[in-house]
Design an enzyme around this catalytic site. Structure first.
Site, PDB file in Angstrom:
ATOM      1  N   HIS A   1    -124.524-103.229-130.625  1.00 14.40           N
ATOM      2  CA  HIS A   1    -123.073-103.187-130.371  1.00 14.40           C
ATOM      3  C   HIS A   1    -122.611-101.723-130.264  1.00 14.40           C
ATOM      4  O   HIS A   1    -121.848-101.227-131.096  1.00 14.40           O
ATOM      5  CB  HIS A   1    -122.361-103.898-131.514  1.00 14.40           C
ATOM      6  CG  HIS A   1    -120.974-104.353-131.214  1.00 14.40           C
ATOM      7  ND1 HIS A   1    -120.042-103.556-130.582  1.00 14.40           N
ATOM      8  CD2 HIS A   1    -120.352-105.524-131.471  1.00 14.40           C
ATOM      9  CE1 HIS A   1    -118.908-104.219-130.468  1.00 14.40           C
ATOM     10  NE2 HIS A   1    -119.080-105.423-130.996  1.00 14.40           N
TER      11      HIS A   1
ATOM     12  N   GLU B   1    -123.074-102.863-124.572  1.00 10.64           N
ATOM     13  CA  GLU B   1    -123.899-103.471-125.611  1.00 10.64           C
ATOM     14  C   GLU B   1    -125.052-104.252-124.991  1.00 10.64           C
ATOM     15  O   GLU B   1    -124.854-105.326-124.433  1.00 10.64           O
ATOM     16  CB  GLU B   1    -123.040-104.419-126.458  1.00 10.64           C
ATOM     17  CG  GLU B   1    -121.709-103.817-126.892  1.00 10.64           C
ATOM     18  CD  GLU B   1    -120.728-104.873-127.392  1.00 10.64           C
ATOM     19  OE1 GLU B   1    -121.179-105.957-127.810  1.00 10.64           O
ATOM     20  OE2 GLU B   1    -119.516-104.611-127.356  1.00 10.64           O
TER      21      GLU B   1
END
EC number: 5.1.3.15
Length: 318
Positions: free
Chosen positions: A187, A292
């Protein structure tokens, strides 16, 4: 403890032949972190809580965005940097799946990892990179996480700092008798100067799920993505390996996937940024974009003894 063949060495003095990377452990408990610095000045900081990369500096500047209110004491997942999402991405399936009892994004980003040590090039004169290895296994999980996902696994997370790049790779091993399914995502919050001047390329023609538009499916018809409002899209499968963040007409980052076919593009914009208690400043969305990489469209399955490995190399193009 995660067992690993050819385990990297513990901290030791650099070779007398040339100054090596400096690696230090600072803090205590949930606030412990590993800091590596190359002789040329590049650095990376990894919090043992979540094995979260919270800083990556090169060319004298910071490449990652970290919220001013990010919790770095182990009280909650870190807002910013590079949190590790495993074994489920987003809210888990409501019922009928092994991950259904887990919290959003799983337990890896909220578990304390073990620092396994550093490794460097076998060439004593090569001081251009250093690799840090972190481990997490079923035996080191909290009681809550273990009860929510009672499967036997081992994770090795490798963070390799080079002069112009940062590589982050996960190795997932099924160490039990039962097969399991998982999802994985990095992330990553990239730091930029002005979101209104940013374009993201490398996704033309790729299908994506738009979570802002009720999880409907669309195809990327423009050569670049420009962000002028909330964006939450999951792209995949992506045939090409590289996604590029362009700022003010100049390439800023290349994000190169390795054995991962999906990429999420995320920016909360004004209202969602204000609504998140750990997102600060409120205007911080103007200085970050999440690119991500992961395996999140469907599930990866591992049978007994099988191993999955995937990750990314982020290149700073300044």
């Amino acid at each position: 403890m995660v067992d690993r063949a050819n385990r990297p060495s513990a901290l030791n003095a650099p070779s007398a032949a040339a100054p090596g990377a400096q690696v230090d452990i600072t803090g205590s408990g949930a606030s412990s972190k590993v800091i590596a610095t190359l002789p040329s000045g590049e650095s990376v900081e990894v919090l043992l809580f979540g094995a979260t990369v919270i800083s990556w500096k090169s060319g004298g500047g910071e490449n990652l965005w970290l919220s001013e209110k990010a919790a770095l004491d182990g009280s909650k997942a870190v807002r910013g940097g590079v949190p590790v999402v495993f074994p489920v991405f987003g809210p888990p399936p409501k019922e009928g799946h092994a991950t259904s009892k887990l919290p959003q994004h799983g337990f890896a980003r909220t578990s304390r990892w073990e620092f396994l040590g550093k490794s460097t090039s076998e060439d004593a004169l090569d001081t251009s990179s250093v690799k840090l290895d972190f481990g997490l296994s079923s035996s080191s999980l909290s009681e809550d996480a273990r009860s929510q996902w009672p499967l036997d696994f081992g994770l090795i997370y490798s963070v390799t700092l080079s002069k112009d790049s940062l590589q982050t790779v996960i190795n997932v091993r099924n160490e039990g008798e039962t097969s399991f399914e998982f999802q994985f995502l990095l992330h990553t919050y990239l730091r930029i100067k002005d979101i209104t001047k940013v374009e993201i390329t490398g996704l033309l023609g790729v299908d994506y799920i738009d979570k802002v538009l009720n999880a409907t499916t669309h195809k990327q018809s423009e050569p670049s993505i420009k962000i002028s409002g909330e964006v939450d899209r999951v792209y995949g499968p992506i045939p090409q390996d590289t996604t590029t963040v362009v700022e003010d007409g100049k390439p800023r980052f290349d994000v190169v996937r390795d054995n991962l076919q999906d990429t999420t593009i995320w920016n909360p914009w004004t209202e969602k940024a204000k609504a998140m208690g750990d997102f600060a400043p409120d205007s911080g969305f103007k200085e970050m974009v999440c690119v991500e990489v992961g395996a999140v469209n469907g599930w990866q399955k591992l049978d007994k003894g099988e191993v999955f490995e995937g990750g990314q190399t982020m290149k700073s193009l300044l």
